[in-house]
Design a protein around this motif. Structure first.
Motif, PDB file in Angstrom:
ATOM      1  N   GLU A 105       0.848  -1.194   0.000  1.00 43.76           N
ATOM      2  CA  GLU A 105       0.000   0.000   0.000  1.00 43.76           C
ATOM      3  C   GLU A 105       0.887   1.248   0.000  1.00 43.76           C
ATOM      4  N   VAL A 106       0.567   2.228  -0.837  1.00 44.05           N
ATOM      5  CA  VAL A 106       1.352   3.474  -0.865  1.00 44.05           C
ATOM      6  C   VAL A 106       0.422   4.683  -0.971  1.00 44.05           C
ATOM      7  N   PRO A 107       0.912   5.861  -0.517  1.00 44.65           N
ATOM      8  CA  PRO A 107       0.112   7.081  -0.658  1.00 44.65           C
ATOM      9  C   PRO A 107       0.175   7.617  -2.086  1.00 44.65           C
ATOM     10  N   ILE A 108      -0.969   7.955  -2.654  1.00 41.15           N
ATOM     11  CA  ILE A 108      -1.027   8.546  -3.991  1.00 41.15           C
ATOM     12  C   ILE A 108      -2.048   9.691  -3.955  1.00 41.15           C
ATOM     13  N   SER A 109      -1.642  10.850  -4.449  1.00 43.53           N
ATOM     14  CA  SER A 109      -2.510  12.031  -4.435  1.00 43.53           C
ATOM     15  C   SER A 109      -3.638  11.904  -5.437  1.00 43.53           C
ATOM     16  N   VAL A 110      -4.673  12.652  -5.184  1.00 45.39           N
ATOM     17  CA  VAL A 110      -5.770  12.739  -6.144  1.00 45.39           C
ATOM     18  C   VAL A 110      -5.326  13.667  -7.273  1.00 45.39           C
ATOM     19  N   HIS A 169      -6.042   9.033 -10.202  1.00 46.32           N
ATOM     20  CA  HIS A 169      -4.693   9.089  -9.623  1.00 46.32           C
ATOM     21  C   HIS A 169      -3.664   8.920 -10.739  1.00 46.32           C
ATOM     22  N   THR A 170      -2.601   9.689 -10.671  1.00 45.11           N
ATOM     23  CA  THR A 170      -1.516   9.554 -11.651  1.00 45.11           C
ATOM     24  C   THR A 170      -0.314   8.973 -10.918  1.00 45.11           C
ATOM     25  N   ILE A 171       0.176   7.848 -11.425  1.00 40.62           N
ATOM     26  CA  ILE A 171       1.147   7.057 -10.654  1.00 40.62           C
ATOM     27  C   ILE A 171       2.432   6.849 -11.448  1.00 40.62           C
ATOM     28  N   ARG A 172       3.546   7.227 -10.821  1.00 49.04           N
ATOM     29  CA  ARG A 172       4.851   6.973 -11.434  1.00 49.04           C
ATOM     30  C   ARG A 172       5.378   5.646 -10.923  1.00 49.04           C
ATOM     31  N   ASP A 173       5.794   4.810 -11.844  1.00 53.62           N
ATOM     32  CA  ASP A 173       6.368   3.514 -11.490  1.00 53.62           C
ATOM     33  C   ASP A 173       7.743   3.772 -10.868  1.00 53.62           C
ATOM     34  N   ALA A 174       7.767   3.747  -9.500  1.00 53.21           N
ATOM     35  CA  ALA A 174       9.005   4.054  -8.782  1.00 53.21           C
ATOM     36  C   ALA A 174       9.561   2.820  -8.076  1.00 53.21           C
ATOM     37  N   GLY A 175       8.734   1.791  -7.906  1.00 49.91           N
ATOM     38  CA  GLY A 175       9.157   0.608  -7.165  1.00 49.91           C
ATOM     39  C   GLY A 175       8.059  -0.440  -7.226  1.00 49.91           C
ATOM     40  N   ALA A 176       8.154  -1.442  -6.330  1.00 48.77           N
ATOM     41  CA  ALA A 176       7.265  -2.604  -6.444  1.00 48.77           C
ATOM     42  C   ALA A 176       5.778  -2.240  -6.384  1.00 48.77           C
ATOM     43  N   VAL A 177       5.390  -1.425  -5.408  1.00 44.41           N
ATOM     44  CA  VAL A 177       3.961  -1.176  -5.218  1.00 44.41           C
ATOM     45  C   VAL A 177       3.419  -0.237  -6.300  1.00 44.41           C
ATOM     46  N   SER A 178       4.130   0.843  -6.539  1.00 36.68           N
ATOM     47  CA  SER A 178       3.643   1.786  -7.548  1.00 36.68           C
ATOM     48  C   SER A 178       3.617   1.122  -8.938  1.00 36.68           C
ATOM     49  N   ARG A 179       4.553   0.206  -9.199  1.00 34.42           N
ATOM     50  CA  ARG A 179       4.544  -0.506 -10.489  1.00 34.42           C
ATOM     51  C   ARG A 179       3.310  -1.407 -10.598  1.00 34.42           C
ATOM     52  N   LEU A 188       4.451  18.160   1.153  1.00 38.26           N
ATOM     53  CA  LEU A 188       5.603  17.342   1.546  1.00 38.26           C
ATOM     54  C   LEU A 188       5.340  15.863   1.305  1.00 38.26           C
ATOM     55  N   GLU A 189       6.385  15.153   0.909  1.00 40.36           N
ATOM     56  CA  GLU A 189       6.285  13.693   0.733  1.00 40.36           C
ATOM     57  C   GLU A 189       7.143  13.016   1.778  1.00 40.36           C
ATOM     58  N   ARG A 190       6.556  12.132   2.545  1.00 43.46           N
ATOM     59  CA  ARG A 190       7.316  11.351   3.507  1.00 43.46           C
ATOM     60  C   ARG A 190       6.819   9.913   3.452  1.00 43.46           C
ATOM     61  N   ASN A 191       7.670   8.988   3.854  1.00 37.73           N
ATOM     62  CA  ASN A 191       7.219   7.595   3.899  1.00 37.73           C
ATOM     63  C   ASN A 191       6.031   7.473   4.849  1.00 37.73           C
TER      64      ASN A 191
HETATM   65  C1  LIG Z   1       1.275  12.293   0.409  1.00 38.57           C
HETATM   66  C2  LIG Z   1       1.939  11.608  -0.755  1.00 38.57           C
HETATM   67  C3  LIG Z   1       1.379  11.708  -2.022  1.00 38.57           C
HETATM   68  C4  LIG Z   1       1.978  11.047  -3.100  1.00 38.57           C
HETATM   69  N1  LIG Z   1       1.393  11.181  -4.337  1.00 38.57           N
HETATM   70  C5  LIG Z   1       1.919  10.522  -5.381  1.00 38.57           C
HETATM   71  C6  LIG Z   1       1.302  10.610  -6.668  1.00 38.57           C
HETATM   72  O1  LIG Z   1       0.282  11.279  -6.859  1.00 38.57           O
HETATM   73  N2  LIG Z   1       1.858   9.907  -7.669  1.00 38.57           N
HETATM   74  C7  LIG Z   1       2.995   9.144  -7.492  1.00 38.57           C
HETATM   75  O2  LIG Z   1       3.447   8.522  -8.460  1.00 38.57           O
HETATM   76  N3  LIG Z   1       3.611   9.073  -6.311  1.00 38.57           N
HETATM   77  C8  LIG Z   1       3.108   9.732  -5.241  1.00 38.57           C
HETATM   78  N4  LIG Z   1       3.711   9.630  -4.022  1.00 38.57           N
HETATM   79  C9  LIG Z   1       4.950   8.845  -3.905  1.00 38.57           C
HETATM   80  C10 LIG Z   1       4.621   7.372  -3.806  1.00 38.57           C
HETATM   81  O3  LIG Z   1       3.911   7.134  -2.612  1.00 38.57           O
HETATM   82  C11 LIG Z   1       5.942   6.581  -3.823  1.00 38.57           C
HETATM   83  O4  LIG Z   1       6.502   6.656  -5.109  1.00 38.57           O
HETATM   84  C12 LIG Z   1       5.683   5.142  -3.487  1.00 38.57           C
HETATM   85  O5  LIG Z   1       5.387   5.062  -2.115  1.00 38.57           O
HETATM   86  C13 LIG Z   1       6.890   4.293  -3.807  1.00 38.57           C
HETATM   87  O6  LIG Z   1       6.624   2.970  -3.293  1.00 38.57           O
HETATM   88  P1  LIG Z   1       7.076   1.684  -4.118  1.00 38.57           P
HETATM   89  O7  LIG Z   1       6.863   0.498  -3.270  1.00 38.57           O
HETATM   90  O8  LIG Z   1       6.471   1.694  -5.465  1.00 38.57           O
HETATM   91  O9  LIG Z   1       8.606   1.934  -4.307  1.00 38.57           O
HETATM   92  P2  LIG Z   1       9.766   1.757  -3.228  1.00 38.57           P
HETATM   93  O10 LIG Z   1      10.500   0.520  -3.578  1.00 38.57           O
HETATM   94  O11 LIG Z   1       9.245   1.936  -1.846  1.00 38.57           O
HETATM   95  O12 LIG Z   1      10.603   3.039  -3.589  1.00 38.57           O
HETATM   96  C14 LIG Z   1      11.192   3.216  -4.877  1.00 38.57           C
HETATM   97  C15 LIG Z   1      12.059   4.456  -4.822  1.00 38.57           C
HETATM   98  O13 LIG Z   1      11.254   5.607  -4.503  1.00 38.57           O
HETATM   99  C16 LIG Z   1      11.716   6.215  -3.300  1.00 38.57           C
HETATM  100  N5  LIG Z   1      10.529   6.617  -2.528  1.00 38.57           N
HETATM  101  C17 LIG Z   1       9.669   5.805  -1.872  1.00 38.57           C
HETATM  102  N6  LIG Z   1       8.698   6.509  -1.285  1.00 38.57           N
HETATM  103  C18 LIG Z   1       8.950   7.804  -1.584  1.00 38.57           C
HETATM  104  C19 LIG Z   1       8.318   9.025  -1.279  1.00 38.57           C
HETATM  105  N7  LIG Z   1       7.229   9.089  -0.514  1.00 38.57           N
HETATM  106  N8  LIG Z   1       8.871  10.159  -1.758  1.00 38.57           N
HETATM  107  C20 LIG Z   1       9.970  10.127  -2.506  1.00 38.57           C
HETATM  108  N9  LIG Z   1      10.606   9.014  -2.839  1.00 38.57           N
HETATM  109  C21 LIG Z   1      10.114   7.868  -2.381  1.00 38.57           C
HETATM  110  C22 LIG Z   1      12.517   5.161  -2.579  1.00 38.57           C
HETATM  111  O14 LIG Z   1      13.527   5.761  -1.731  1.00 38.57           O
HETATM  112  C23 LIG Z   1      13.137   4.396  -3.726  1.00 38.57           C
HETATM  113  O15 LIG Z   1      14.268   5.041  -4.226  1.00 38.57           O
HETATM  114  C24 LIG Z   1       3.158  10.291  -2.921  1.00 38.57           C
HETATM  115  C25 LIG Z   1       3.716  10.200  -1.650  1.00 38.57           C
HETATM  116  C26 LIG Z   1       3.133  10.845  -0.572  1.00 38.57           C
HETATM  117  C27 LIG Z   1       3.753  10.749   0.773  1.00 38.57           C
END
Ligand SMILES: Cc1cc2nc3c(=O)[nH]c(=O)nc-3n(C[C@H](O)[C@H](O)[C@H](O)COP(=O)(O)OP(=O)(O)OC[C@H]3O[C@@H](n4cnc5c(N)ncnc54)[C@H](O)[C@@H]3O)c2cc1C
Ligand code: FES
Length: 265
Positions: free
Chosen positions: A45-50, A61-71, A223-226
């Protein structure tokens, strides 16, 4: 804390690694700036903005593939199920925009939480005096919502775009977002700024706006925080008495400054 069942209605590709999901409406009334905890079944589960709302109230929601959950989330097809919690957190100060010059500064995926703001401000009920969007992306191929950028321009907003790397015949601006700040964009005494992007971009943007005379109390950052619980219980996003999930993510800058000062919070 228990996710409710949600379903993807539409999925569209924005860039090579960014997708937009529209969910089936479920009576959710999220405000611009708020976020949901989206749960990809069996992954996490991850936070994603509206980033928008469909005509009948479906959350977008617009989601960037940054890691396992967002992918896993970005890969969900129409009809697929997911878990949804929220909406959580504070919204952008839209009520304060009336009669003011609004400067929206966005970097990369940071435009997603600001898209509903721009839609409202440039829509029929928009009451701002002037609206300017200053938006930066890594490359021209990473620019989000290009058709909407044109629409906001057509509705009278100033829309300036810059990229870090000009490739593919780009003849627009190259450089950092703050370089887009110029004279005539806003009158400091009657202005309001909303900023979302990488933390370093937000720091420089705030400093540049304040140099131009904008008071700290007129500047808002997201602000973005874990996050884990998103309701102020687990402490993942906590600093002192502040919880980014509950007291933010949108903060007025004079309140966010001490939080931004702490690295790796
Ligand atoms: C309030 C809030 C709103 C958000 N809104 C959006 C959104 O609208 N769209 C979107 O694509 N993403 C958004 N994010 C970021 C999104 O939550 C993270 O990209 C996601 O948690 C990554 O998790 P993962 O398991 O996919 O990747 P992980 O494997 O957990 O992380 C992959 C990479 O991203 C980095 N990372 C993880 N979490 C964050 C974070 N919170 N900020 C910066 N870098 C991070 C890690 O350090 C690592 O390098 C938001 C975060 C917050 C806190
Ligand atoms: S995410 Fe648990 S306290 Fe903020």
């Amino acid at each position: 804390m228990v996710p409710r069942p949600g379903r993807v209605r539409r999925r569209s590709r924005e860039t090579a690694n960014v997708w937009t999901l529209e969910l089936e409406p479920d009576g959710d009334g999220a405000e611009p700036g708020q976020f949901h905890m989206l749960y990809a079944m069996g992954v996490g589960e991850v936070p994603i903005s509206v980033s928008g709302t469909s005509r009948d109230g479906g959350m977008v929601h617009t989601i960037r593939d940054a890691g396992a959950v967002s992918r896993a989330l970005a890969g969900l097809r129409p009809g697929a199920g997911l878990g949804v919690r929220g909406p959580f957190g504070t919204g952008w100060p839209l009520a304060e925009a009336e009669g003011r010059d609004v400067v929206v500064m966005a970097g990369g995926i940071g435009l997603a939480p600001l898209r509903p703001v721009l839609r409202r401000l440039t829509g029929r009920g928009g009451k701002a005096r002037r609206v300017a969007l200053l938006y930066g992306a890594r490359s021209p191929a990473d620019l989000l919502y290009p058709r909407e950028l044109d629409r906001w321009r057509a509705r009278g907003a100033i829309v300036e775009v810059t990229v870090d790397h000009a490739v593919g015949g780009w003849d627009g601006k190259v450089g950092v977002v703050t370089a887009l700040l110029g004279p005539g964009l806003f009158e400091p005494s009657r202005s309001l700024a909303m900023i979302c992007g990488p933390e370093v971009m937000m720091r420089f943007s705030v400093a540049a706006l304040m140099d131009l005379g904008m008071p700290a109390a007129s500047i808002y950052v997201s602000l973005e925080r874990n996050m884990k619980c998103a309701v102020g219980h687990c402490g993942h996003c906590q600093l002192g008495g502040t919880f980014v999930c509950r007291d933010g993510p949108v903060f007025r800058y004079d309140r966010a400054a001490p939080l931004l000062g702490v690295r790796e919070l």
